[in-house]
Write a protein that holds these residues in place. Structure first.
Motif, PDB file in Angstrom:
ATOM      1  N   SER A   1       0.822  -1.210   0.000  1.00  0.00           N
ATOM      2  CA  SER A   1       0.000   0.000   0.000  1.00  0.00           C
ATOM      3  C   SER A   1       0.857   1.261   0.000  1.00  0.00           C
ATOM      4  O   SER A   1       0.533   2.237  -0.690  1.00  0.00           O
ATOM      5  CB  SER A   1      -0.922   0.004   1.222  1.00  0.00           C
ATOM      6  N   VAL A   2       1.953   1.253   0.768  1.00  0.00           N
ATOM      7  CA  VAL A   2       2.829   2.437   0.797  1.00  0.00           C
ATOM      8  C   VAL A   2       3.444   2.654  -0.582  1.00  0.00           C
ATOM      9  O   VAL A   2       3.444   3.781  -1.110  1.00  0.00           O
ATOM     10  CB  VAL A   2       3.934   2.272   1.870  1.00  0.00           C
TER      11      VAL A   2
ATOM     12  N   LEU B   1       0.853   3.982  -2.873  1.00  0.00           N
ATOM     13  CA  LEU B   1       0.528   5.378  -2.541  1.00  0.00           C
ATOM     14  C   LEU B   1       1.569   6.325  -3.122  1.00  0.00           C
ATOM     15  O   LEU B   1       1.236   7.364  -3.703  1.00  0.00           O
ATOM     16  CB  LEU B   1       0.455   5.532  -1.017  1.00  0.00           C
TER      17      LEU B   1
ATOM     18  N   ALA C   1      -2.537   9.737  -3.641  1.00  0.00           N
ATOM     19  CA  ALA C   1      -3.587   9.439  -2.670  1.00  0.00           C
ATOM     20  C   ALA C   1      -4.926   9.102  -3.326  1.00  0.00           C
ATOM     21  O   ALA C   1      -5.691   8.307  -2.812  1.00  0.00           O
ATOM     22  CB  ALA C   1      -3.761  10.627  -1.718  1.00  0.00           C
TER      23      ALA C   1
ATOM     24  N   PHE D   1      -4.599   5.083  -5.381  1.00  0.00           N
ATOM     25  CA  PHE D   1      -3.684   3.999  -5.008  1.00  0.00           C
ATOM     26  C   PHE D   1      -4.390   2.718  -4.570  1.00  0.00           C
ATOM     27  O   PHE D   1      -3.786   1.647  -4.563  1.00  0.00           O
ATOM     28  CB  PHE D   1      -2.710   4.460  -3.912  1.00  0.00           C
TER      29      PHE D   1
END
Lengths: 236, 108
Positions: free
Chosen positions: A197-198, A201, A206, A209
């Motif tokens: 997820s990071v 992102l 934002a 993602f």
């Protein structure tokens, strides 16, 4: 006597739901106030708590409703967040059998808390299982709805600075993540979830993602299953 | 977003929730065996999805502007500290949220 049987099921079911009452009123009130602070009339939390009846995803509808119109992304997020219900359902296939007309409602109202009680409760033999589970589900549904409705209404009368209240959603998911982490034998998939997820992102930004992150998670977990099978870990 | 668009979003969330709740009962009507791949996902997916949701909640932090994410990181510490100390979910959520509100309203 049928009425006696129903009353008995209610008397046995109610005590199981008291802790849920406290929790649902707190979270439901907060959810209603949160929606009010985000600029929504009390109809929104009331309607959503009554129809959707899935707390975590209802909090997530706030950024969805405030962001750009993205219905497919809303559906995808809901499917991923609520994917755990698939596994609740699989666990309840047997237990819901033979509950007649109550069965569709039992499935409809199977939130985390109703599932936890209905799955783990030791229902005495003389108590009707169907009515017991029906009352657990119904009471939880009522607690959640009235809490959210009150929060949405009171939000208008409570004049305090709500800046920073949106952190309630973050705190809730952090606690859920943490509790799940404590119960895990290995933390591999939790770490993949955070890491993918990071990266997603940073790469996609934002607003876009989530779907790449979900595809990445499904892909990596599927790939890891093959690996773990080869390592002889998933023999069962 | 118009009122109709909002209703569509709510409808999508409702549809997604209904699907995840009813699907197992439609696919496995009378105790048909559950495929191993689905059982595997049932074990590993929750942790990954919760991790993703934590990142989702933190996605709008402005790391380069005032605060630099400090109110969020400090409040996260409060949530985790309370949760490991007392393991009372509501206490941890309330404490972390109160901490965050104080920080953004009075300090940052």
């Amino acid at each position: 006597m049928k009425v006696e049987m129903i009353k008995k099921a209610f008397r046995v079911a109610f005590p199981y739901t008291v802790p849920i009452f406290a929790g649902f009123w707190f979270l439901g009130l907060t959810y209603g106030i949160f929606m009010h602070a985000a600029g929504f009339s009390f109809w929104y939390p009331a309607l959503m708590s009554l129809t959707i009846f899935a707390g975590s995803v209802e909090f997530l509808t706030v950024p969805m409703l405030l962001g750009p119109f993205a219905p497919l992304s809303a559906l995808a997020i809901t499917l991923m967040v609520n994917a755990r219900h698939l596994f609740y359902g699989i666990s309840m296939l047997e237990k819901f059998r033979g509950t007649g007309w109550k069965k569709p409602y039992l499935i409809y109202g199977m939130c985390d808390e109703s599932f936890s009680i209905n799955f783990t409760a030791h229902i005495p033999a003389e108590v009707d299982r169907g009515w017991f589970m029906f009352f657990v589900t119904l009471l939880n549904h009522i607690y959640w709805f009235t809490g959210a409705l009150l929060g949405g209404l009171c939000g208008a009368w409570l004049h305090f600075n709500t800046a920073g209240l949106d952190f309630v959603m973050t705190a809730m998911f952090v606690v859920i993540f943490f509790e799940n982490w404590r119960q895990e034998e290995r933390h591999e998939s939790s770490l993949w979830g955070l890491g993918i997820s990071v990266v997603s992102l940073v790469v996609f930004g934002a607003g876009h993602f989530i779907i790449p992150a979900m595809l990445g998670i499904l892909g990596v977990l599927t790939w890891r299953r093959g690996r773990r099978e080869m390592e002889g870990e998933l023999v069962k | 977003m118009t009122g109709m668009e909002r209703l569509i979003i709510i409808g999508m969330v409702l549809l997604g929730t209904l699907l995840t709740r009813f699907l197992p009962f439609l696919v496995f009507p009378t105790g048909k065996p559950v495929p191993p791949y689905i059982r595997y996902l049932g074990r590993v997916l929750p942790g990954a999805v919760f991790g993703m949701l934590v990142i989702y909640c933190l996605k709008d932090i402005q790391w380069l502007q005032s605060g630099h994410g400090l109110p969020e990181l400090l409040s996260l510490g409060v949530v985790l500290g309370l949760q490991s100390w007392r393991r009372q979910m509501l206490l941890s959520i309330a404490g972390g949220t109160a901490c965050h509100m104080l920080l953004v309203q009075y300090i940052f």
